[in-house]
Design a protein around this motif. Structure first.
Motif, PDB file in Angstrom:
ATOM      1  N   ASP A   1     -95.048  15.928   9.171  1.00  0.00           N
ATOM      2  CA  ASP A   1     -96.717  15.774   9.630  1.00  0.00           C
ATOM      3  C   ASP A   1     -96.500  15.636  11.345  1.00  0.00           C
ATOM      4  OD1 ASP A   1     -99.180  14.705   9.991  1.00  0.00           O
ATOM      5  OD2 ASP A   1     -98.819  12.753   9.343  1.00  0.00           O
ATOM      6  N   ILE A   2     -97.178  16.719  11.882  1.00  0.00           N
ATOM      7  CA  ILE A   2     -96.886  16.963  13.215  1.00  0.00           C
ATOM      8  C   ILE A   2     -97.778  15.713  14.236  1.00  0.00           C
ATOM      9  CG2 ILE A   2     -97.633  18.416  15.041  1.00  0.00           C
ATOM     10  CD1 ILE A   2     -97.187  20.789  13.279  1.00  0.00           C
ATOM     11  N   GLU A   3     -98.620  15.173  13.612  1.00  0.00           N
ATOM     12  CA  GLU A   3     -99.375  14.258  14.252  1.00  0.00           C
ATOM     13  C   GLU A   3     -98.509  12.798  14.332  1.00  0.00           C
ATOM     14  OE1 GLU A   3    -102.291  14.734  15.374  1.00  0.00           O
ATOM     15  OE2 GLU A   3    -102.197  16.648  14.337  1.00  0.00           O
ATOM     16  N   LYS A   4     -97.398  12.823  13.759  1.00  0.00           N
ATOM     17  CA  LYS A   4     -96.483  11.661  13.847  1.00  0.00           C
ATOM     18  C   LYS A   4     -95.355  11.762  14.608  1.00  0.00           C
ATOM     19  CE  LYS A   4     -96.851   9.705   9.119  1.00  0.00           C
ATOM     20  NZ  LYS A   4     -96.095   9.415   7.958  1.00  0.00           N
ATOM     21  N   TYR A   5     -94.944  13.058  15.348  1.00  0.00           N
ATOM     22  CA  TYR A   5     -93.849  13.088  16.097  1.00  0.00           C
ATOM     23  C   TYR A   5     -94.428  13.568  17.496  1.00  0.00           C
ATOM     24  CZ  TYR A   5     -91.296  12.874  11.671  1.00  0.00           C
ATOM     25  OH  TYR A   5     -90.967  12.418  10.461  1.00  0.00           O
ATOM     26  N   ASP A   6     -93.500  13.383  18.508  1.00  0.00           N
ATOM     27  CA  ASP A   6     -93.649  13.820  19.641  1.00  0.00           C
ATOM     28  C   ASP A   6     -93.406  15.348  20.016  1.00  0.00           C
ATOM     29  OD1 ASP A   6     -91.309  13.098  19.757  1.00  0.00           O
ATOM     30  OD2 ASP A   6     -91.213  12.370  21.720  1.00  0.00           O
TER      31      ASP A   6
END
Length: 85
Positions: free
Chosen positions: A50-55
């Motif tokens: 989930d790209i939204e959770k990681y920087d």
């Protein structure tokens, strides 16, 4: 997406069992199979990521990991094929 992730997890398990079987039969660790398992595991992680959770730095780290394992796999494959001829 969850079903595909589960399928890849089963595939990783099968590859690990194949690695263990090859080690027990020949007492040799097949680096190529270990790298394949690594690539499948990384691919599974990327697919369910989930790209939204990681920087951004984490995403770049995963990309670097993919490049490193792919380069190692390519090098082993190339060396193995050049030894046959």
């Amino acid at each position: 997406l969850e079903i595909f992730g589960f399928f890849l997890l089963v595939l990783i398990g099968i590859e690990l069992l194949e690695t263990i079987k090859a080690y027990l039969n020949e007492k040799i660790v097949h680096v190529e199979i270990v790298l394949e398992v690594g690539l499948i595991a990384i691919a599974r992680k990327v697919i369910i990521l989930d790209i939204e959770k990681y920087d951004g730095i984490t995403i770049i780290g995963v990309a670097g990991l993919i490049l490193a394992v792919s380069a190692a796999f390519y090098t082993i494959r190339r060396k193995k094929s050049s030894r046959r001829t």
